[in-house]
Scaffold this motif. Structure first.
Motif, PDB file in Angstrom:
ATOM      1  N   TYR A  31      -2.831  13.372   4.602  1.00  0.00           N
ATOM      2  CA  TYR A  31      -2.845  12.516   5.780  1.00  0.00           C
ATOM      3  C   TYR A  31      -2.972  13.408   7.012  1.00  0.00           C
ATOM      4  O   TYR A  31      -2.674  14.607   6.967  1.00  0.00           O
ATOM      5  CB  TYR A  31      -1.555  11.694   5.867  1.00  0.00           C
ATOM      6  N   LYS A  32      -3.387  12.817   8.129  1.00  0.00           N
ATOM      7  CA  LYS A  32      -3.528  13.609   9.350  1.00  0.00           C
ATOM      8  C   LYS A  32      -2.166  14.144   9.792  1.00  0.00           C
ATOM      9  O   LYS A  32      -2.072  15.285  10.261  1.00  0.00           O
ATOM     10  CB  LYS A  32      -4.161  12.768  10.463  1.00  0.00           C
ATOM     11  N   SER A  33      -1.136  13.343   9.638  1.00  0.00           N
ATOM     12  CA  SER A  33       0.217  13.788   9.956  1.00  0.00           C
ATOM     13  C   SER A  33       1.200  12.924   9.173  1.00  0.00           C
ATOM     14  O   SER A  33       0.828  11.895   8.602  1.00  0.00           O
ATOM     15  CB  SER A  33       0.504  13.698  11.463  1.00  0.00           C
ATOM     16  N   GLU A  34       2.459  13.328   9.157  1.00  0.00           N
ATOM     17  CA  GLU A  34       3.470  12.564   8.430  1.00  0.00           C
ATOM     18  C   GLU A  34       3.662  11.186   9.056  1.00  0.00           C
ATOM     19  O   GLU A  34       3.895  10.203   8.350  1.00  0.00           O
ATOM     20  CB  GLU A  34       4.781  13.344   8.432  1.00  0.00           C
ATOM     21  N   ASP A  35       3.521  11.097  10.369  1.00  0.00           N
ATOM     22  CA  ASP A  35       3.731   9.816  11.047  1.00  0.00           C
ATOM     23  C   ASP A  35       2.613   8.822  10.756  1.00  0.00           C
ATOM     24  O   ASP A  35       2.785   7.623  10.981  1.00  0.00           O
ATOM     25  CB  ASP A  35       3.821  10.041  12.565  1.00  0.00           C
ATOM     26  N   GLU A  36       1.466   9.299  10.299  1.00  0.00           N
ATOM     27  CA  GLU A  36       0.324   8.405  10.072  1.00  0.00           C
ATOM     28  C   GLU A  36       0.144   8.053   8.599  1.00  0.00           C
ATOM     29  O   GLU A  36      -0.926   7.610   8.188  1.00  0.00           O
ATOM     30  CB  GLU A  36      -0.954   9.045  10.616  1.00  0.00           C
ATOM     31  N   ARG A  37       1.180   8.239   7.810  1.00  0.00           N
ATOM     32  CA  ARG A  37       1.073   7.909   6.384  1.00  0.00           C
ATOM     33  C   ARG A  37       0.848   6.422   6.180  1.00  0.00           C
ATOM     34  O   ARG A  37       0.175   6.003   5.229  1.00  0.00           O
ATOM     35  CB  ARG A  37       2.347   8.351   5.653  1.00  0.00           C
ATOM     36  N   GLU A  38       1.378   5.608   7.088  1.00  0.00           N
ATOM     37  CA  GLU A  38       1.247   4.159   6.917  1.00  0.00           C
ATOM     38  C   GLU A  38      -0.186   3.687   7.115  1.00  0.00           C
ATOM     39  O   GLU A  38      -0.530   2.569   6.722  1.00  0.00           O
ATOM     40  CB  GLU A  38       2.154   3.452   7.915  1.00  0.00           C
ATOM     41  N   TYR A  39      -1.022   4.520   7.719  1.00  0.00           N
ATOM     42  CA  TYR A  39      -2.417   4.128   7.925  1.00  0.00           C
ATOM     43  C   TYR A  39      -3.309   4.475   6.729  1.00  0.00           C
ATOM     44  O   TYR A  39      -4.514   4.210   6.764  1.00  0.00           O
ATOM     45  CB  TYR A  39      -2.980   4.812   9.175  1.00  0.00           C
ATOM     46  N   GLY A  40      -2.734   5.075   5.708  1.00  0.00           N
ATOM     47  CA  GLY A  40      -3.505   5.402   4.523  1.00  0.00           C
ATOM     48  C   GLY A  40      -3.966   6.847   4.525  1.00  0.00           C
ATOM     49  O   GLY A  40      -4.072   7.489   5.569  1.00  0.00           O
TER      50      GLY A  40
END
Length: 597
Positions: A53-62
């Motif tokens: 993922y691009k970052s840990e915070d953006e995991r919800e975006y796939g």
């Protein structure tokens, strides 16, 4: 770069003591491309799949990409202690950990996930449960297909589907064995219970039976039968053997459909392959054409650098120089032809002073020089060239003949040029007037970029500055010259009067040389005589009765460093074109007008 790793259990995990790999997540540097280089990404290792993922915070975006590790090859870098590469077929991820210890942790975890991927083994079935194993395999197929299909050939994906089909077949066989064992175990239990009941009936005949089939204790305190009657459905009414047969039939249908899909995809790939071959062939032809065009361009001239323009150290050879100049002149000719076809000439009423004004010697500061030039041209320019072996006839077209005498000084071509021509329907006065008049100069002169009259010396003498259009790779030229028109009265009454325009270079404070142009030096003369044939009877003289004999001489020092062969070739090409174009212009301008003697 900082990295943190975490491990967590899930509903699908078993006891860690059993050796099942756990989830691992953390920051790794991933090579993106040559523009952005290494970029930090949040990487997750879970269920035999490596995702980022691009970052840990953006995991919800796939996730932005994932790899199935079943066939992955992990390669630690030979020199970089923090880097390791993961490749699956032709897809490669380049990753870097924070330090060698973290790299080792990631490699060991990935290898453990890869080793524990299962592929439908019996241990995998026992660990995850039968239906869960099927779901996991389907999920792995889906994840791999959606995340890594791009960039892979269809045949590789078909081979992967074949692998999953084999896994499913093995799992179905294992499930069938499991269900058969369950069914056999229930049958044995029922048989054993029947034997126990029969023995109890023999020992305790007074036992009573309830309507629901259960046996109660008799008066002697013996045990009653608590087992239900034998039933083909087994425990809880489940027919294990029937369920196994149904499941096998269902999976057989799925496998049949999957095989059919594979066949269709193979056929479709053949069609795609043909289209791809056509596109590759088209691309090859375009690339060949591009290479050929570039080679031709390089042969003709070298563009874009000062080393390949006219100069003392030019790298361009004479052939390339001439080819480039000739191509530029051809383009200018086409542009001029188009402009002439679209141009509507506006009649200019230029006042013509009486002939006496042209026959007098001026009083301006260059008057002596003008008179000297006029006398030289009258003495030498009108001489016949038939007996002079130094003059070479280079062009002969009808009445027009062009002669040249080759002269070089310090490597610069100074070839004097002389042309003779005879034009019907015009007079020498008219030809010289249009050649000298600056008001109509741009109507017939196509090589001039711009010009202006620097100084007007008298009614028949002006100083003109003009720049000529550049012809690459030659440098641009400019000229500063005095232009005078004179009428020379004949000394013999049987000889015609002579009209002359002489243009020769001078210096002037208002037009000093610049670095932008190479200053050329010229000495040019247009000498004309009018011959009149008597008209028939009492008819007046018309333009059909007049003929203008023209002698045009040019001594030009072009300056600069242009090759001698190129200058001679251009002069041979351009001078005849100029003379024909100018005389045609004079004929066009004088048609239907009173004759100007």
């Amino acid at each position: 770069m900082s990295e943190k790793s975490s491990s967590s259990g899930s509903d699908e995990d078993v006891d860690p003591e059993a050796g099942h790999p756990v989830e691992l997540g953390g920051v790794l540097s991933k090579w993106t491309n040559y523009i952005h280089g290494w970029q930090d990404r949040w990487v997750v290792l879970k269920n035999n799949t490596l995702s980022y993922y691009k970052s840990e915070d953006e995991r919800e975006y796939g996730c932005r990409g994932s790899l199935c590790l079943s066939k992955a090859v992990i390669t630690p870098h030979e020199f970089d202690e923090c880097r390791f590469d993961i490749s699956v077929n032709d897809s490669v991820w380049y990753l870097r950990a924070e330090d060698p210890e973290h790299r080792l942790q990631w490699i060991e975890s990935i290898e453990l996930h890869k080793a524990e991927s299962g592929y439908g083994s019996e241990t995998s079935l026992r660990r995850h449960g039968s239906m869960l194993s099927l779901t996991s395999a389907a999920s792995a197929l889906s994840a791999t297909s959606t995340s890594s299909f791009k960039g892979h050939s269809l045949r590789e994906k078909l081979a992967e589907m074949e692998t999953f089909r084999d896994i499913l077949c093995r799992q179905v066989d294992t499930l069938q064995k499991y269900f058969d064992s369950c069914a056999d175990g229930i049958s044995k239990d029922e048989f054993q219970r029947d034997r126990v009941v029969e023995e109890d009936e023999d020992d305790f005949p007074t036992t009573t039976t309830r309507p629901d089939g259960e046996y109660l204790h008799n008066n002697n305190g013996s045990k009653e039968k608590l087992f239900p009657p034998a039933s083909p459905k087994g425990i809880n009414g489940i027919d294990f053997k029937g369920e196994a047969i149904t499941f096998k039939a269902t999976t057989a249908g799925i496998l049949s459909t999957l095989s059919h899909c594979i066949e269709l995809m193979v056929k479709r790939e053949d069609s795609w392959q043909k289209r791809l071959d056509k596109e590759l062939e088209k691309r090859r032809r375009i690339e060949d054409a591009y290479k050929s065009a570039m080679n031709e361009l390089k042969k003709k001239s070298h563009y874009g650098g000062p080393d390949y323009e006219e100069g003392p150290n030019s790298l361009i050879n004479e052939d390339e120089f001439f080819d480039a100049v000739e191509a530029a002149l051809d383009r200018q000719d086409k542009i001029e032809e188009q402009c002439q076809s679209e141009k509507v000439r506006i009649p200019r009423l230029t006042p013509v002073p009486p002939g006496d004004a042209y026959s007098t010697i001026g009083t301006h500061r260059f008057a002596t020089k003008v008179e000297e030039m006029v006398q030289n041209h009258m003495t030498y320019s009108l001489q016949d060239m038939g007996g002079d072996a130094n003059w070479q006839l280079v062009i002969e077209e009808g009445e027009m003949k062009v002669y040249r005498r080759e002269v070089e000084e310090n490597g610069i071509v100074l070839d004097p040029l002389k042309a003779t021509h005879a034009v019907k329907g015009v007079t020498g006065h008219e030809v010289c007037h249009y050649f000298w008049d600056t008001a109509v100069r741009l109507d017939w002169e196509t090589t001039i970029e711009n010009f202006n009259v620097v100084e007007t010396l008298s009614d028949n003498a002006v100083i003109v500055y003009q720049t000529h259009k550049r012809v690459w790779p030659a440098s641009q030229r400019d000229v500063l010259y005095l232009s005078a028109i004179r009428k020379i009265l004949a000394t013999n009454e049987n000889d015609p009067d002579t009209w002359l325009v002489c243009n020769f270079s001078v210096d002037h404070d208002n037009a000093l040389p610049t670095n932008r142009c190479v200053r050329a030096k010229i000495n040019v003369a247009m000498i004309c005589q009018t011959l009149v044939s008597p008209p028939e009877g009492d008819k007046e003289i018309s333009r059909d009765n007049i003929l203008c004999k023209i002698t045009y001489v040019a001594n030009v020092n072009p300056g600069g460093w242009a090759p001698a062969s190129v200058l001679r070739a251009v002069a041979k090409r351009e001078y005849p074109k100029f003379l024909k174009r100018f005389t045609s212009y004079v004929q066009e301008k004088t048609v239907g007008k009173p004759i100007l003697f």
